[in-house]
Design a protein around this motif. Structure first.
Motif: not given
Length: 395
Positions: A5-19
């Motif tokens: 599970i390796a995601l980047d940020k969802f800009k203006d919504a979730l940080s990479a760690r949160e995602a």
């Protein structure tokens, strides 16, 4: 099934760690008992210091520094023992003089001088300065690190790093006595001399960067990136002219090569790369390659049966070799199944990638941003929950 599970940020919504945490929880609920390897991604912008520091078992401290408009913000600064940095990443950093117990400072420009920190009305490269990034660099040096790695993605500035240099002791004179404390392009016409500090040399700096743009010219920082930071089209030519004047002035003060600003990468982060290269001898390293090596992505992909990645928007830039795009390329080369989750989609998925649009049809952007956590979790559940019944996933 073992999932990476390796995601980047969802800009203006979730940080990479949160995602990543959302996907981890949703996948665990959909397929309990499966092994999951959680690895937040960074492209050198938001999360750079925190993600790399955590991956190497280092520690972060929080410092109050100036944002790009001079307001105080809290920014993370990482400290990592050199022995904890993976060998492949060490090779890229080329810091052969460091010993195993030496500390490496990890700084993200987006933490202090990031565009995401400013509301739309304050985004203006004429008025922004990189002072806060310089404050983080100074703090790292004062803490005794033997080298610094700096991620320069996501900057709000086009100040050639002058704000950072001012925080590091460089002086920008408007006359024989008075100095400009936070030089930005709006104050460049006032500057008549640049004077380097007399002591306190910084440790070696490595700038993690994938931008190949020179400082000036058709592909220079002003023409390509300044409009993304709020510069009006009719002002780009003036910004370019000021950039060249100040680059020449800094080259003279720092005794740097006169063609340095034309070299690839010097336009990164509004010329931050140029300013630090000219003034401190900082060197560029390939950012995506460094992050991949630092996070041991090759080995983690090899160990996985399936890869889940994503970011806020899936478009042509997603496949240009940074963040999730680099991960997708690595996973496809190894024949791994890839699932990509995005809030918005602008292009078709490449072969071997199952694309999931997490935003419900008809949901407008403000609502989608507010509901991003729920939307992402629901999309993962929808993609993988059927396996509980039928034994096979649905893309």
């Amino acid at each position: 099934m073992r999932a990476l599970i390796a995601l980047d940020k969802f800009k203006d919504a979730l940080s990479a760690r949160e995602a990543c945490a959302v996907v981890d929880e949703a996948l665990g609920a959909a397929q309990p008992g499966g092994a999951r390897d959680v690895c937040p991604l960074t492209d050198g912008g938001e999360g750079f210091a925190e993600i790399l520091t955590a991956a190497a078992g280092g520690r972060c401290e929080v410092r109050a520094v100036a944002d790009a408009r001079g307001h105080r913000v809290e920014a993370k600064l990482g400290f990592v023992a050199w022995r904890q940095v993976p060998i492949a990443a060490r090779r890229l950093l080329a810091l052969g003089t460091l010993r195993e117990n030496d500390l490496l400072g990890v700084v993200g420009m987006a933490e202090a001088s990031g565009l995401a920190l400013l509301p739309a009305g304050l985004r203006d490269p004429w008025q922004t300065a990189s002072v806060g990034t310089g404050e983080l660099l100074r703090r790292a040096a004062d803490a005794g690190v033997k080298a610094i790695v700096l991620g320069v993605g996501g900057s709000a500035t086009h100040d050639l790093g002058f704000g950072a240099l001012a925080a590091l002791g460089w002086q920008f004179y408007r006359n024989a006595v008075d100095t400009v404390a936070a030089p930005s392009p709006a104050t460049w016409p006032q500057i008549v001399a640049i004077v380097p500090p007399t002591g306190g040399r910084l440790p070696p700096i490595r700038i993690a960067c994938d931008v190949q743009n020179p400082l000036v010219g058709e592909r220079g920082a002003a023409r390509v990136y300044a409009p993304q930071k709020g510069c009006r089209a009719e002002d780009v030519a003036a910004l370019e002219a000021g950039t060249l004047r100040m680059a020449e002035m800094l080259a003279e003060a720092a005794q740097a090569p006169t063609d340095l600003w034309l070299r690839p990468g010097m336009g990164a982060a509004g010329g931050m790369a140029y300013g630090l290269a000219a003034a401190t001898g900082a060197l560029l390293v390939p950012g995506a390659e460094l992050v991949s090596a630092w996070l041991a992505l090759d080995a983690r992909i090899d160990a996985a049966d399936i890869v889940l990645t994503g970011e806020g928007r899936f478009d042509a830039s997603s496949l240009e070799g940074k963040g999730p795009g680099a991960l997708v390329a690595q996973a496809r080369a190894r024949g791994k199944a890839v699932h990509f989750f995005a809030g918005a989609v602008a292009i078709a998925a490449p072969v071997g990638v199952t694309l999931h649009v997490i935003t419900p049809t008809g949901q407008r952007m403000p609502e989608a941003l507010a509901a991003c956590r729920e939307n992402l979790g629901a999309a993962v559940q929808a993609a993988f929950a059927p396996a509980l019944v039928s034994g096979c996933g649905r893309g």
